[in-house]
Enzyme design. Structure first.
Site, PDB file in Angstrom:
ATOM      1  N   GLY B 129     -59.336  -1.177 -27.438  1.00  0.00           N
ATOM      2  CA  GLY B 129     -58.371  -0.622 -28.398  1.00  0.00           C
ATOM      3  C   GLY B 129     -58.320  -1.486 -29.637  1.00  0.00           C
ATOM      4  CB  SER B 163     -66.093   4.634 -25.343  1.00  0.00           C
ATOM      5  OG  SER B 163     -66.791   4.868 -26.544  1.00  0.00           O
ATOM      6  CD  GLU B 246     -69.466  -5.582 -28.961  1.00  0.00           C
ATOM      7  OE1 GLU B 246     -68.898  -4.651 -28.397  1.00  0.00           O
ATOM      8  OE2 GLU B 246     -69.873  -5.506 -30.129  1.00  0.00           O
TER       9      GLU B 246
END
Lengths: 325, 394
Positions: B129, B163, B246
Site C-alpha cells: 500500500g 496487486s 527490490e
C-alpha cells in the site's frame, strides 16, 4: 563464485593506471616511454605461462590491462603485440616471444578488407605484422607487407590497405584449433578494450554534467542529461561484468567460453559505440570540436569494434551455439 | 575471480532439482480470485514443508540462512523445471520479498513472531500500500492520513495499484502521521489487517486482462499503534529498506526465468516459419540479430547479478550494480517479449494467459508493468544518476 577482482588483480590495475597517467596524454600519439614501460611492466607477456617465457598470470590479468588501455584511450599496437606473443609462444618460437616481450617489436594488425586486400592498422613503425585470415593467424616481417596509407578515421591509429595478398614465410603461424584459441582470447581482449572505452566516456560525461551550468544549474541535474548518463553507466557496467565472466571461462578452459566471449563482444561493442556517441551530445558545441577529446572515443570505439571480427560476426556465432551451462 | 560452485552449492543444486521434479504442481495456475490465492498459498506451503521457504532468510526467523548464491541456484533450478507459473506474479511475492524482509530488518519481536512464520508457511497473503492517485513517482508526497487516537491509528484516504489487495490478509501501508513535518519526515509504515472495518477494495482490470490490480479506500480504519513498524514518522526509512530488497535479490527469479525464456524463443524461431513464409524465422537476418543480442544481454545480466552478489558477500554492502540491474532488466524483459511477438507471426493474434510455458501474448501485455512497477524506469535512472554517479538533483 566471485566475479570481483582479487586484491592482487586490483593492484595490477592500479599500477597500469599509474603508468598510463604518467606516460600517456589523451589525444597524443604513442610515446617511446610508454612502450618501454609496458615492456618493463610485462604487459606483452602478462597472460602467458612462465613455461612459455611469460609472466605467469592469465587471460584475466591480460584483459584487465587491455581494459585500462581502452579506458585511457591509449593508441599504439598493444593488442596485436600481445597476440603476436601468444602466436609465437604457441608456435614454439621462444626467441620471438622473448623479443616481443622485451618491447623490441611493434606489431601491426592485418585483417581482410575484401577477398583480395588487407586493411593494416599501426603499420608505420611496426617491425612485425600479425595477419589474420582464413588460413589462421601468423606473424610476418613487416618488410613483406606493402600497403598504401589511407586517411584514418582515427588519426592516432594509422591505416593502410594492401594491393593484394600478404605473402612471405611467417616467423610463427597457427591454424586450426590453436588459431581459434588465440582468436578467442583476442576477441575477449577487444571486448575488454571496448568496455574500458565505454567506462571512460561515462567519466567524461558525468564530470561535464557536474561542471557545466545552464539555466542556473549544472546540466547533470536535468533528466535529459542525467538519464543519458545513467544509461551509459549501465551499458558500461553490463559490459564490464560480462567481460570479467568471459575472461574466467577462458582461463578455466570451460566449454562455454566461446559463448561468453561472443556475448561479451556484443554488449561491449554496443556500450563503447553508443556511449562514445552520446558523450559528444552531452558536451554540446564543445564536444563537436577537434580540440575537445570526445571525438577520440567515437573513432577509437569504431576502430576497436572492427578488430578481429565485428559485433555482427559474433552475433552470428553466438546464435549458432548451444546454450551456456 | 572464479565461477566455481562449492561442493555445498553443488549438493544444494542437486537437492533442489530432485525435489522440484517431484513437487512442482501441474498447471495451469487459476487466473484469478480465491482459486488463484489457494494455488499460490498451496505452493508456498509445499515449499515450507520441503524446507525451501525463506532460503536466504536468517535461520532465527525460520529461513534456511543460505547465501544469495544458493538463492540464485534455486531460481535457476526452478526455471529449468519449466514451471506453469511465474514467481514474480505470485500473490506470495510481497510477503516473501517485501513485507517479510522489512519485518526482519525493522520489525519488533512481537511483529516478527506473529507474522514471519505465517508468511513462510503460506498461511497469509500480503499486499503493498504505497502508491496513491496523487503520489506515484513522487511517493513521499503521499497523503493517506493516519491520526493517533489513544492506542490506535485512524486511517482515511486511498491507495492504488495494489496487486492482490482483494485476496490479501495484510498490507504494508504507508500513511502520513505528521502533516506538518517535511514530506519525508511525517510518514509511518504500518501493518494493516485487510479485514478491518472501513476498508473497501475495488478491482482494476489491467491491459493484460488481469483483475488483481486494486484500489483500496480507507474510511476511519482503526489500526493498533503496535502495528507500526520502526518508529512512528520514520516510515520513509523503513520503506526505503523495503525497496532496497527490490533492487537486490527480489527480482532475481525473474532474471533467471528470462534467460530460460530467451532459449525457448530461440527454439521457437528455429521451428516456426519466418516472415518470408518459407524459411524458419531464425533465417531472417533481423530476427537473428535481435535474438543474438537478447541472448548476449540476458547472459550479461546474469554476470551483473553475480557481480552484485559477489560484492554483497565480500563487503556486506550492495554496489552500483544493484540499481542498474532493475533498470536493465525491466527494459530487456520488454524487448524479449516484443521480439517474441515478431517471431510468432500470426500466432500473435491469439491471447494467452500472462504466464505459463509457451505463452507469448499474455506475457507481452504484462511486460508493460516491468518499466512502471516498483519505481518507473525514469525514477530508476534518477537513482543511478544521483546515487551512483553523484549527479546533482534539480
Amino acid at each position: 563464485m566471485d566475479l570481483l577482482p582479487t586484491s592482487e588483480q586490483d593492484e595490477i590495475v592500479s599500477t597500469v593506471r599509474a603508468v598510463l597517467a604518467d606516460r600517456h596524454q589523451l589525444g597524443e600519439p604513442l610515446g617511446d616511454e610508454l612502450w618501454s614501460a609496458a615492456a618493463e611492466q610485462g604487459w606483452f607477456l602478462i597472460g602467458l605461462p612462465e613455461s612459455a617465457g611469460g609472466v605467469g598470470y592469465s587471460i584475466i590479468e591480460e584483459s584487465l590491462v587491455m581494459r585500462e588501455l581502452g579506458t585511457a584511450c591509449a593508441p599504439g599496437p598493444f593488442l596485436a603485440t600481445v597476440l603476436a606473443a601468444h602466436v609465437a609462444a604457441l608456435a614454439g618460437n621462444a626467441e620471438l616471444t622473448a623479443a616481443i616481450g622485451a618491447g623490441s617489436h611493434r606489431v601491426a594488425l592485418a585483417e581482410r578488407l575484401d577477398p583480395e586486400r588487407f586493411a593494416v592498422q599501426d603499420l608505420p613503425g611496426a617491425s612485425l605484422v600479425l595477419v589474420v585470415d582464413e588460413a589462421g593467424i601468423r606473424v610476418v616481417d613487416a618488410a613483406h607487407v606493402s600497403a598504401s596509407a589511407v586517411d584514418s578515421i582515427d588519426e592516432l591509429v594509422p591505416v593502410a590497405y594492401t594491393d593484394g595478398a600478404i605473402t612471405g614465410e611467417p616467423l610463427a603461424a597457427l591454424s586450426g584449433d590453436d588459431a581459434i584459441d588465440v582468436l578467442l582470447d583476442g576477441a575477449l581482449l577487444v571486448a575488454a578494450g571496448l568496455a574500458g572505452l565505454a567506462e571512460a566516456t561515462v567519466t567524461q560525461s558525468v564530470a561535464y554534467g557536474k561542471d557545466r551550468e545552464q539555466f542556473g544549474q549544472p546540466i547533470g541535474a536535468f533528466q535529459a542529461v542525467k538519464h543519458r548518463c545513467a544509461d551509459m553507466a549501465t551499458r558500461a557496467e553490463i559490459a564490464s561484468c560480462q567481460v570479467a565472466y568471459a575472461a574466467i571461462t577462458r582461463r578455466d578452459r570451460r566449454d562455454d567460453a566461446a559463448f561468453h566471449v561472443d556475448a561479451a563482444r556484443i554488449v561491449a561493442t554496443r556500450a563503447a559505440i553508443d556511449n562514445s556517441q552520446i558523450n559528444v551530445q552531452n558536451h554540446g558545441g564543445i564536444g563537436f570540436t577537434w580540440e575537445h577529446t570526445a571525438h577520440r572515443f567515437v573513432t577509437r570505439a569504431r576502430v576497436w569494434s572492427l578488430r578481429l571480427g565485428s559485433s555482427a560476426s559474433h552475433q552470428s556465432s553466438l546464435l549458432a551455439r548451444s546454450a551456456a551451462d | 575471480m572464479n565461477l566455481d560452485f562449492t561442493p555445498d552449492e553443488d549438493a544444494f543444486r542437486e537437492e533442489a532439482r530432485t525435489w522440484l521434479a517431484e513437487h512442482l504442481p501441474a498447471g495451469p495456475r487459476p487466473p484469478e480470485g480465491d482459486e488463484m490465492r489457494a494455488f499460490d498459498l498451496a505452493w508456498q506451503r509445499t515449499l515450507y514443508d520441503g524446507g525451501w521457504a525463506g532460503i536466504n532468510w536468517p535461520v532465527e526467523f525460520g529461513g534456511r540462512g543460505l547465501t544469495d548464491i544458493q538463492q540464485m541456484i534455486w531460481y535457476e533450478e526452478f526455471a529449468r523445471a519449466e514451471p506453469p507459473f511465474t514467481l514474480n506474479n505470485s500473490c506470495t511475492f510481497v510477503g516473501n520479498n517485501h513485507g517479510g524482509p522489512t519485518l526482519i530488518v525493522s520489525g519488533s519481536d512481537e511483529q516478527k513472531a506473529f507474522h514471519l512464520p505465517k508468511i513462510l508457511r503460506g498461511d497469509v497473503v500480503w499486499c503493498q500500500g504505497f502508491s496513491e492517485p496523487g503520489a506515484g513517482s513522487d511517493l513521499a508526497s503521499l497523503s493517506c492520513r493516519a491520526e493517533i487516537d489513544g492506542d490506535e491509528l485512524v486511517v482515511n484516504g486511498q491507495k492504488i495499484w495494489t496487486s492482490y489487495a482483494h485476496v490479501a490478509d495484510f498490507q504494508e501501508l504507508l500513511v502520513r502521521t505528521d502533516p506538518s513535518a517535511p514530506k519525508h519526515k511525517g510518514i509511518s509504515w504500518v501493518i494493516c489487517d485487510m479485514r478491518t472495518p472501513g476498508i473497501e477494495i475495488r478491482e482494476i482490470t489491467t491491459m493484460s486482462h488481469v483483475n488483481d490490480f486494486c484500489e483500496v479506500f480507507y474510511d476511519d480504519v482503526r489500526i493498533p499503534l503496535t502495528n507500526v513498524v520502526g518508529q512512528i514518522n520514520d516510515g520513509w526509512r523503513t520503506a526505503m529498506s523495503t525497496l532496497s530488497f527490490e533492487r537486490g535479490t527480489a527480482f532475481m527469479a525473474d532474471q533467471v526465468e528470462l534467460a530460460a525464456v530467451v532459449e525457448r524463443l530461440i527454439d521457437e524461431a528455429r521451428t516456426r516459419t519466418g516472415p518470408d513464409g518459407r524459411r524458419a524465422a531464425i533465417a531472417d537476418d533481423e530476427i537473428a540479430r535481435r535474438l543474438a543480442t537478447a541472448r548476449a544481454e540476458v547472459t550479461a545480466l546474469r554476470a551483473m547479478t553475480i557481480a552484485g552478489i559477489s560484492r554483497v558477500l565480500r563487503t556486506g554492502v550492495p554496489g552500483p550494480e544493484g540499481s542498474m540491474v532493475r533498470l536493465f532488466h525491466g527494459e530487456l524483459h520488454q524487448r524479449v517479449y516484443q521480439l517474441a511477438l515478431d517471431i510468432i507471426g500470426a500466432d500473435a493474434l491469439r491471447l494467452t494467459s500472462i504466464d505459463g510455458h509457451g505463452n507469448w501474448t499474455g506475457p507481452y501485455l504484462q511486460s508493460f508493468a516491468y518499466t512502471i512497477g516498483g519505481g518507473t524506469t525514469d525514477i530508476q535512472r534518477n537513482i543511478v544518476g544521483e546515487r551512483v554517479l553523484g549527479l546533482p538533483r534539480v
